[in-house]
Design a protein around this motif. Structure first.
Motif, PDB file in Angstrom:
ATOM      1  N   ASN A  45      16.909  22.371  -9.087  1.00 32.72           N
ATOM      2  CA  ASN A  45      16.247  22.255 -10.145  1.00 32.72           C
ATOM      3  C   ASN A  45      16.525  23.004 -11.542  1.00 32.72           C
ATOM      4  OD1 ASN A  45      15.440  24.569  -9.107  1.00 32.72           O
ATOM      5  ND2 ASN A  45      13.209  24.535  -9.333  1.00 32.72           N
ATOM      6  N   GLU A  46      17.417  23.865 -11.224  1.00 33.47           N
ATOM      7  CA  GLU A  46      18.057  24.534 -12.486  1.00 33.47           C
ATOM      8  C   GLU A  46      19.379  23.523 -12.935  1.00 33.47           C
ATOM      9  OE1 GLU A  46      18.350  28.687 -12.258  1.00 33.47           O
ATOM     10  OE2 GLU A  46      16.653  28.734 -10.982  1.00 33.47           O
ATOM     11  N   GLN A  47      19.148  22.834 -14.155  1.00 33.62           N
ATOM     12  CA  GLN A  47      20.124  21.859 -14.387  1.00 33.62           C
ATOM     13  C   GLN A  47      20.118  21.887 -16.166  1.00 33.62           C
ATOM     14  OE1 GLN A  47      22.131  19.788 -12.809  1.00 33.62           O
ATOM     15  NE2 GLN A  47      21.399  20.167 -10.629  1.00 33.62           N
ATOM     16  N   ASP A  48      21.277  21.780 -16.705  1.00 34.66           N
ATOM     17  CA  ASP A  48      21.349  21.768 -17.970  1.00 34.66           C
ATOM     18  C   ASP A  48      20.656  20.385 -18.681  1.00 34.66           C
ATOM     19  OD1 ASP A  48      22.525  24.103 -18.112  1.00 34.66           O
ATOM     20  OD2 ASP A  48      24.671  23.086 -18.045  1.00 34.66           O
ATOM     21  N   SER A  49      20.636  19.448 -17.865  1.00 40.17           N
ATOM     22  CA  SER A  49      20.287  18.179 -18.437  1.00 40.17           C
ATOM     23  C   SER A  49      19.818  17.158 -17.403  1.00 40.17           C
ATOM     24  CB  SER A  49      21.069  17.472 -19.388  1.00 40.17           C
ATOM     25  OG  SER A  49      22.294  17.056 -18.760  1.00 40.17           O
ATOM     26  N   VAL A  50      19.006  15.933 -17.683  1.00 40.79           N
ATOM     27  CA  VAL A  50      18.900  15.042 -17.008  1.00 40.79           C
ATOM     28  C   VAL A  50      20.347  14.398 -16.481  1.00 40.79           C
ATOM     29  CG1 VAL A  50      18.016  12.824 -16.721  1.00 40.79           C
ATOM     30  CG2 VAL A  50      16.811  14.685 -17.698  1.00 40.79           C
ATOM     31  N   GLU A  51      21.086  14.115 -17.460  1.00 40.22           N
ATOM     32  CA  GLU A  51      22.484  13.999 -17.083  1.00 40.22           C
ATOM     33  C   GLU A  51      23.110  14.420 -16.356  1.00 40.22           C
ATOM     34  OE1 GLU A  51      21.450  14.056 -20.237  1.00 40.22           O
ATOM     35  OE2 GLU A  51      20.873  12.026 -20.655  1.00 40.22           O
ATOM     36  N   ASP A  52      23.278  15.761 -16.209  1.00 39.35           N
ATOM     37  CA  ASP A  52      23.941  16.738 -15.036  1.00 39.35           C
ATOM     38  C   ASP A  52      23.351  16.491 -13.689  1.00 39.35           C
ATOM     39  OD1 ASP A  52      25.643  17.779 -16.935  1.00 39.35           O
ATOM     40  OD2 ASP A  52      24.232  19.415 -17.396  1.00 39.35           O
ATOM     41  N   MET A  53      21.938  16.368 -13.704  1.00 36.42           N
ATOM     42  CA  MET A  53      21.269  16.134 -12.390  1.00 36.42           C
ATOM     43  C   MET A  53      21.761  14.637 -11.724  1.00 36.42           C
ATOM     44  SD  MET A  53      17.516  16.250 -11.015  1.00 36.42           S
ATOM     45  CE  MET A  53      17.207  17.862 -11.235  1.00 36.42           C
ATOM     46  N   VAL A  54      21.735  13.757 -12.719  1.00 34.80           N
ATOM     47  CA  VAL A  54      22.427  12.492 -12.285  1.00 34.80           C
ATOM     48  C   VAL A  54      23.699  12.352 -11.745  1.00 34.80           C
ATOM     49  CG1 VAL A  54      22.993  10.137 -13.091  1.00 34.80           C
ATOM     50  CG2 VAL A  54      20.680  10.898 -13.699  1.00 34.80           C
ATOM     51  N   ASP A  55      24.597  13.195 -12.644  1.00 33.76           N
ATOM     52  CA  ASP A  55      25.951  13.579 -12.007  1.00 33.76           C
ATOM     53  C   ASP A  55      26.033  14.088 -10.621  1.00 33.76           C
ATOM     54  OD1 ASP A  55      27.473  12.373 -14.229  1.00 33.76           O
ATOM     55  OD2 ASP A  55      27.663  14.344 -15.241  1.00 33.76           O
ATOM     56  N   ASP A  56      25.259  15.010 -10.548  1.00 35.06           N
ATOM     57  CA  ASP A  56      25.094  15.787  -9.157  1.00 35.06           C
ATOM     58  C   ASP A  56      24.890  14.800  -8.096  1.00 35.06           C
ATOM     59  OD1 ASP A  56      25.771  18.432 -10.499  1.00 35.06           O
ATOM     60  OD2 ASP A  56      24.138  19.279 -10.140  1.00 35.06           O
ATOM     61  N   ILE A  57      23.814  14.027  -8.504  1.00 35.24           N
ATOM     62  CA  ILE A  57      23.222  13.366  -7.207  1.00 35.24           C
ATOM     63  C   ILE A  57      24.328  11.954  -6.846  1.00 35.24           C
ATOM     64  CG2 ILE A  57      21.651  11.529  -6.376  1.00 35.24           C
ATOM     65  CD1 ILE A  57      19.505  13.224  -8.258  1.00 35.24           C
ATOM     66  N   VAL A  58      24.878  11.640  -7.934  1.00 36.33           N
ATOM     67  CA  VAL A  58      25.906  10.488  -7.841  1.00 36.33           C
ATOM     68  C   VAL A  58      27.197  11.142  -6.873  1.00 36.33           C
ATOM     69  CG1 VAL A  58      27.520   8.965  -8.862  1.00 36.33           C
ATOM     70  CG2 VAL A  58      25.323   9.080  -9.694  1.00 36.33           C
ATOM     71  N   HIS A  59      27.628  12.385  -7.295  1.00 37.99           N
ATOM     72  CA  HIS A  59      28.639  13.045  -6.848  1.00 37.99           C
ATOM     73  C   HIS A  59      28.459  13.168  -5.105  1.00 37.99           C
ATOM     74  CE1 HIS A  59      32.199  15.773  -6.781  1.00 37.99           C
ATOM     75  NE2 HIS A  59      31.467  16.509  -5.927  1.00 37.99           N
ATOM     76  N   GLU A  60      27.166  13.374  -4.992  1.00 41.12           N
ATOM     77  CA  GLU A  60      26.607  13.861  -3.197  1.00 41.12           C
ATOM     78  C   GLU A  60      26.683  12.357  -2.747  1.00 41.12           C
ATOM     79  OE1 GLU A  60      27.311  16.494  -2.249  1.00 41.12           O
ATOM     80  OE2 GLU A  60      27.578  17.417  -4.415  1.00 41.12           O
ATOM     81  N   ILE A  61      26.253  11.253  -3.489  1.00 41.69           N
ATOM     82  CA  ILE A  61      26.184  10.030  -2.813  1.00 41.69           C
ATOM     83  C   ILE A  61      27.594   9.712  -2.412  1.00 41.69           C
ATOM     84  CG2 ILE A  61      26.095   7.928  -3.104  1.00 41.69           C
ATOM     85  CD1 ILE A  61      23.347   8.376  -4.885  1.00 41.69           C
ATOM     86  N   ALA A  62      28.830  10.193  -3.299  1.00 39.87           N
ATOM     87  CA  ALA A  62      30.010   9.967  -2.682  1.00 39.87           C
ATOM     88  C   ALA A  62      30.419  10.766  -1.623  1.00 39.87           C
ATOM     89  CB  ALA A  62      30.979  10.436  -4.047  1.00 39.87           C
ATOM     90  N   HIS A  63      29.976  11.921  -1.377  1.00 41.07           N
ATOM     91  CA  HIS A  63      30.253  12.627  -0.078  1.00 41.07           C
ATOM     92  C   HIS A  63      29.623  12.047   0.995  1.00 41.07           C
ATOM     93  CE1 HIS A  63      32.746  15.779  -1.973  1.00 41.07           C
ATOM     94  NE2 HIS A  63      31.703  16.162  -2.727  1.00 41.07           N
ATOM     95  N   SER A  64      28.204  11.466   0.880  1.00 36.23           N
ATOM     96  CA  SER A  64      27.725  10.940   1.897  1.00 36.23           C
ATOM     97  C   SER A  64      28.696   9.672   2.480  1.00 36.23           C
ATOM     98  CB  SER A  64      26.474  10.326   1.541  1.00 36.23           C
ATOM     99  OG  SER A  64      26.486   9.104   0.847  1.00 36.23           O
ATOM    100  N   LEU A  65      29.398   8.963   1.755  1.00 35.99           N
ATOM    101  CA  LEU A  65      30.160   8.040   2.253  1.00 35.99           C
ATOM    102  C   LEU A  65      31.494   8.323   3.029  1.00 35.99           C
ATOM    103  CD1 LEU A  65      29.607   6.023  -1.232  1.00 35.99           C
ATOM    104  CD2 LEU A  65      28.643   5.331   0.886  1.00 35.99           C
ATOM    105  N   GLU A  66      31.669   9.298   2.812  1.00 38.41           N
ATOM    106  CA  GLU A  66      32.985  10.010   3.523  1.00 38.41           C
ATOM    107  C   GLU A  66      32.823   9.823   5.240  1.00 38.41           C
ATOM    108  OE1 GLU A  66      35.267  13.160   0.852  1.00 38.41           O
ATOM    109  OE2 GLU A  66      33.289  13.906   1.280  1.00 38.41           O
ATOM    110  N   GLN A  67      31.725  10.279   5.704  1.00 36.58           N
ATOM    111  CA  GLN A  67      31.696   9.870   6.922  1.00 36.58           C
ATOM    112  C   GLN A  67      31.781   8.349   7.436  1.00 36.58           C
ATOM    113  OE1 GLN A  67      31.350  11.945   9.561  1.00 36.58           O
ATOM    114  NE2 GLN A  67      31.396  10.344  10.923  1.00 36.58           N
ATOM    115  N   PRO A  68      30.914   7.505   6.854  1.00 35.35           N
ATOM    116  CA  PRO A  68      31.167   6.035   7.366  1.00 35.35           C
ATOM    117  C   PRO A  68      32.353   5.312   6.987  1.00 35.35           C
ATOM    118  CG  PRO A  68      29.346   6.254   5.775  1.00 35.35           C
ATOM    119  CD  PRO A  68      29.767   7.469   6.029  1.00 35.35           C
TER     120      PRO A  68
END
Length: 187
Positions: A45-68
């Motif tokens: 919850n400690e982010q520099d901006s909304v854009e940073d949070m969006v970046d983080d979530i999209v980045h982790e979505i990518a990692h979620s795809l590595e298994q399937p």
């Protein structure tokens, strides 16, 4: 979340069951701001901006795809070959500027995450300096961290930043993400 839903096709978020926002020890221990684990994205919850949070979530979505999708993403060696060529170029450039020595060449040829290598890039050399030295090699200095981070940062670039630049700098990575988007890897 609305921004992410408008950018990421639903079939690429199927692995995400929930997103937790808060202060998590596992994230703090990694000196990170987000992580993916077993269907959940944990984001600080400690982010520099909304854009940073969006970046983080999209980045982790990518990692979620590595298994399937790990087999079609990595098994043909195309991404690894492209990544290792960039790592070798990085070593040559950093060596020319005396940031690394010949004894560290082996570390540059390891595609897996290595904490010492991560600290070399992030803390000893610094991402700001790397961005200048490695311009045109990677879209972002963090992509040099490991093959998995190379994929995840490329996924971010495809959806949130400059897909055309990703295609120019990392054409094989662009093609892999593009095939994911089009559903080419879905059975």
């Amino acid at each position: 979340l609305e921004a992410i839903e408008n950018k990421i096709p639903p079939h690429l978020t199927a692995e995400i069951d929930t997103i937790f926002v808060g202060s998590y020890q596992a994230i703090t221990d990694k000196s990170a701001t987000a992580m993916y684990d077993s269907g959940a994205i944990y984001v600080s919850n400690e982010q520099d901006s909304v854009e940073d949070m969006v970046d983080d979530i999209v980045h982790e979505i990518a990692h979620s795809l590595e298994q399937p999708y790990g087999f079609p993403l990595y098994s043909d060696g195309v991404l690894e070959k492209e990544f290792l060529a960039k790592r070798l170029k990085s070593f040559e450039l950093l060596s020319a500027w005396d940031f690394v020595s010949e004894k560290s060449r082996k570390a540059f040829m390891n595609v897996e995450y290595d904490q010492d290598f991560d600290e070399l890039l992030h803390k000893k050399i610094g991402y700001e300096r790397l961005a200048n030295l490695l311009m045109g090699v990677y879209t972002t200095p963090y992509a040099a961290t490991s093959l998995r981070e190379y994929f995840a940062t490329g996924f971010e670039d495809y959806f949130l930043h400059d897909a055309a630049y990703l295609k120019k700098v990392s054409p094989n990575l662009f093609n892999k993400v593009d095939k994911l988007v089009k559903g080419d890897y879905d059975g």
